[in-house]
Design an enzyme around this catalytic site. Structure first.
Site, PDB file in Angstrom:
ATOM      1  N   GLU A 194     -26.444 116.469  52.994  1.00  0.00           N
ATOM      2  CA  GLU A 194     -26.182 116.169  51.590  1.00  0.00           C
ATOM      3  C   GLU A 194     -25.519 114.801  51.419  1.00  0.00           C
ATOM      4  O   GLU A 194     -24.729 114.616  50.486  1.00  0.00           O
ATOM      5  CB  GLU A 194     -25.321 117.281  50.990  1.00  0.00           C
ATOM      6  CG  GLU A 194     -26.033 118.635  51.073  1.00  0.00           C
ATOM      7  CD  GLU A 194     -25.384 119.661  50.193  1.00  0.00           C
ATOM      8  OE1 GLU A 194     -26.089 120.193  49.304  1.00  0.00           O
ATOM      9  OE2 GLU A 194     -24.194 119.944  50.377  1.00  0.00           O
ATOM     10  N   HIS A 210     -16.942 124.078  49.851  1.00  0.00           N
ATOM     11  CA  HIS A 210     -17.454 125.351  49.321  1.00  0.00           C
ATOM     12  C   HIS A 210     -16.347 126.389  49.163  1.00  0.00           C
ATOM     13  O   HIS A 210     -16.331 127.387  49.880  1.00  0.00           O
ATOM     14  CB  HIS A 210     -18.504 125.911  50.291  1.00  0.00           C
ATOM     15  CG  HIS A 210     -19.740 125.087  50.459  1.00  0.00           C
ATOM     16  ND1 HIS A 210     -20.807 125.509  51.214  1.00  0.00           N
ATOM     17  CD2 HIS A 210     -20.100 123.881  49.977  1.00  0.00           C
ATOM     18  CE1 HIS A 210     -21.759 124.590  51.196  1.00  0.00           C
ATOM     19  NE2 HIS A 210     -21.361 123.586  50.446  1.00  0.00           N
ATOM     20  N   HIS A 249     -22.970 126.953  44.779  1.00  0.00           N
ATOM     21  CA  HIS A 249     -22.960 126.021  45.890  1.00  0.00           C
ATOM     22  C   HIS A 249     -21.530 125.649  46.304  1.00  0.00           C
ATOM     23  O   HIS A 249     -21.072 126.086  47.349  1.00  0.00           O
ATOM     24  CB  HIS A 249     -23.776 124.786  45.474  1.00  0.00           C
ATOM     25  CG  HIS A 249     -23.886 123.728  46.510  1.00  0.00           C
ATOM     26  ND1 HIS A 249     -24.702 122.637  46.360  1.00  0.00           N
ATOM     27  CD2 HIS A 249     -23.277 123.559  47.707  1.00  0.00           C
ATOM     28  CE1 HIS A 249     -24.600 121.851  47.427  1.00  0.00           C
ATOM     29  NE2 HIS A 249     -23.748 122.394  48.256  1.00  0.00           N
ATOM     30  N   HIS A 258     -16.695 116.999  49.300  1.00  0.00           N
ATOM     31  CA  HIS A 258     -17.616 118.096  48.978  1.00  0.00           C
ATOM     32  C   HIS A 258     -17.290 119.279  49.884  1.00  0.00           C
ATOM     33  O   HIS A 258     -17.225 119.130  51.098  1.00  0.00           O
ATOM     34  CB  HIS A 258     -19.070 117.687  49.189  1.00  0.00           C
ATOM     35  CG  HIS A 258     -20.022 118.835  49.071  1.00  0.00           C
ATOM     36  ND1 HIS A 258     -20.184 119.543  47.897  1.00  0.00           N
ATOM     37  CD2 HIS A 258     -20.828 119.449  49.988  1.00  0.00           C
ATOM     38  CE1 HIS A 258     -21.057 120.516  48.094  1.00  0.00           C
ATOM     39  NE2 HIS A 258     -21.461 120.494  49.348  1.00  0.00           N
TER      40      HIS A 258
END
Lengths: 232, 232, 232, 232
Positions: free
Chosen positions: A67, A88, A154, A86
């Site tokens: 990503e 989760h 996500h 980023h």
């Protein structure tokens, strides 16, 4: 270090998530995966590689994240941003898919989280793997001028600016996680709480990045050291 | 040590919370924040500074808490109080904003918590940062003669008296947290439990501060030592 | 060791709970509280004292539990019992006061817990501190011939017999805790599960005390050692 | 090592569960119980014994699992399978008995778990102890061609193939646990999430066993090492 903090705080369950920091108009350092990848909690210095915003660089056996466009497109579109996180967080996932509202019902418990709820948290509604630049640009558009974004089904993306951009982006991720965890707990109990009154909001000052970001950063570094996870 | 116990028991998530103890009519020791602040769990001796009830003193680079008026105004208004604890237990936050009642439905499970529920826990309804003396006085008024107070959307304040005032205030914070955690768990299951009968209440003696406070204090000191967090 | 296992498994939050073992018709060893009491998790050999069933003996500064009658009256009334455990598992507390049924809906997940649910768990309905013999006799009566008993609003009592009586009583406490935890989780989701069919019950053999009790005991001893809590 | 990973990740509460790997048409290595059995988390090399698919072999004081037919019958019926995992994740138990659906509502949060939900997870509806070959064959039939199976009221069975069969079977167990945990959390909040759209499913590529299985395996090995549980 940023990666280890996120993992140690429970915001990344195993191997997924990454952090980047701008080192030039078209260059960034980004957490890559090496041949002996062990997950975010066990990030080492050599996992951080310098690449351009499209992920090209001397990688020597490391691979950029699938990503990478999350980092590349945010840094390209927003010159004021110097770091991108980023990850989760499980509570954000659950709040996102079950559409639990992130409402401003508490105050001095956690002022940055209260202000985040007051400002509103944008949602990128697709659960896709952001592995193509056009998907990264969709995310940038959904995020707008915000410093945080929920990626439904996500995870999250957060950003920071200035000399402590990484610390800021990491603490924003921790803050969004607090907001989501409290909101999920409240939803289980009926989500009956009233929003803060304007009178109370007026008594919730911004204590500044030095107070919020650097103190919390040092706290998590100390927790890593206690767990035998410091790098020094 | 008191700060580390509160943090180790989960009553303070990162950097927020403080403890004070009276050392004279207008003097107190209070947990301050230093230039290398790492959070409550990593409190050191030098973080405890002596100031007057308005927070003036020789601080040498440390800063008094933003919410010093919690300590100053409680100690000023209540001469019988010798120690004040302020922290942010997550279960109390959730119970407070969702208005989960803290009812007396259990007994010997935890007698101090049962007695706390029987006596009732006052609520200060504002989620504001208590950084001005007038807000501290609002809190004092809401708290009345009680030894504990829920600050809705924010946290708790507890007090102790006498030679073991700090231990007492800390154990009251732990006890209020137990009461909130059980109440939240019960609320998730429907909150159907009946209140204790007078016959059962009569069989719940006060076992005394030595039993309740000092034994529990030593237990938490032992837990800190086990976690590598003792100061000695 | 039994006390440390119970505490390490989360069945006792801090200082409350005790274990006894018969050493004669009218004599027992019981976990007492010393002058430096630190809670069940930090039990030492010298905390175990020999007394008669009324708690009289050479205590040398130690004090028998306030609730000694739990041990004395159970051992007096039931000659087949050789060990008694009393502790306060949070999940049993919540299941008890909210009247969550402990139904037999699972099988090979945990056969002893399934059999416990099939046989039924008696409830002593009073939340009192069992500090007088007549209250101990009330408990004995409520418990009947069962090896376990829920004390509503308070905790549990379990017993064991024979050469491994302590291991058996401790594992029964752990088993009752599993049953309560699963039942509470199920209740949150609606408690819609059907009871086991007779055909499935027939395929759930009793694997014997050696398998169930001693293996699980050794597992928890190994966990204590891992946590730095072994006594050897 | 596989057993320790499963236990360390919370998929086995104490002594129940086992892993096997094929070493020939009719031979397997299987985790047995020794005279000093301490549970899955404390598995040693000598606990792994070679037996035939009916459990016969030189055991030297070790005993094959009561549920050996899970391994024997799966390996006999499915020649493509090289490893079998059986364990008891609490979240799967609760989801199973309360019939919480394992729906595909998230995507890039955990792509293997999303794909598992899209493909569907078969359920073996009996809670029996699989200690006879005919019960093992019932399980094989319920499982069909799937790589995972929920055993309602009991646990799970997962399989792997090829040179990294054990890693694959273990990671599938971890993935099924993630799917169950998220589904239970969602069910508590109302289970209102919509299924993934075909457009989003198309953007969830299979990243391959090397990425998914080996990286996650190494992550859990590193966690064991951090906990003092590595075998080297």
């Amino acid at each position: 270090m940023a990666c280890r903090i996120l993992a140690n705080a429970g915001l990344a369950e195993d191997i997924l998530g990454h952090v980047s920091v701008r080192v030039g108009a078209d260059r960034m350092l980004v957490r890559c995966r090496g041949p002996q990848e062990q997950g975010l909690l066990f990030t080492f210095d050599e996992d951080v590689r310098q690449v351009d915003l499209d992920g090209r660089g001397e990688l020597e056996g490391w691979a950029v994240p699938n990503e990478l466009p999350i980092h590349g497109e945010v840094l390209r579109a927003r010159p004021e941003v110097d770091a991108v996180v980023h990850c989760h967080p499980p509570a954000v996932l659950v709040a996102g898919v079950e559409e639990v509202p992130l409402r401003p019902v508490f105050g001095a418990y956690n002022i940055p989280a209260a202000r985040m709820a007051l400002e509103g948290v944008p949602v990128y509604p697709r659960a896709v793997l952001v592995r193509r630049p056009e998907l990264g640009r969709e995310l940038v558009e959904a995020m707008g001028a915000s410093t945080v974004c929920v990626m439904r089904g996500h995870g999250i993306t957060t950003v920071g600016s200035g000399p402590h951009a990484v610390e800021q982006a990491v603490v924003r991720a921790l803050t969004l996680d607090v907001l989501a965890r409290v909101s999920v707990e409240r939803a289980r109990l009926g989500d009956r709480a009233a929003d803060l009154t304007p009178e109370d909001v007026a008594e919730l000052p911004d204590l500044g990045s030095s107070f919020n970001d650097l103190n919390i950063w040092r706290h998590h570094v100390a927790r890593l050291r206690l767990s035998g996870l410091a790098l020094d």
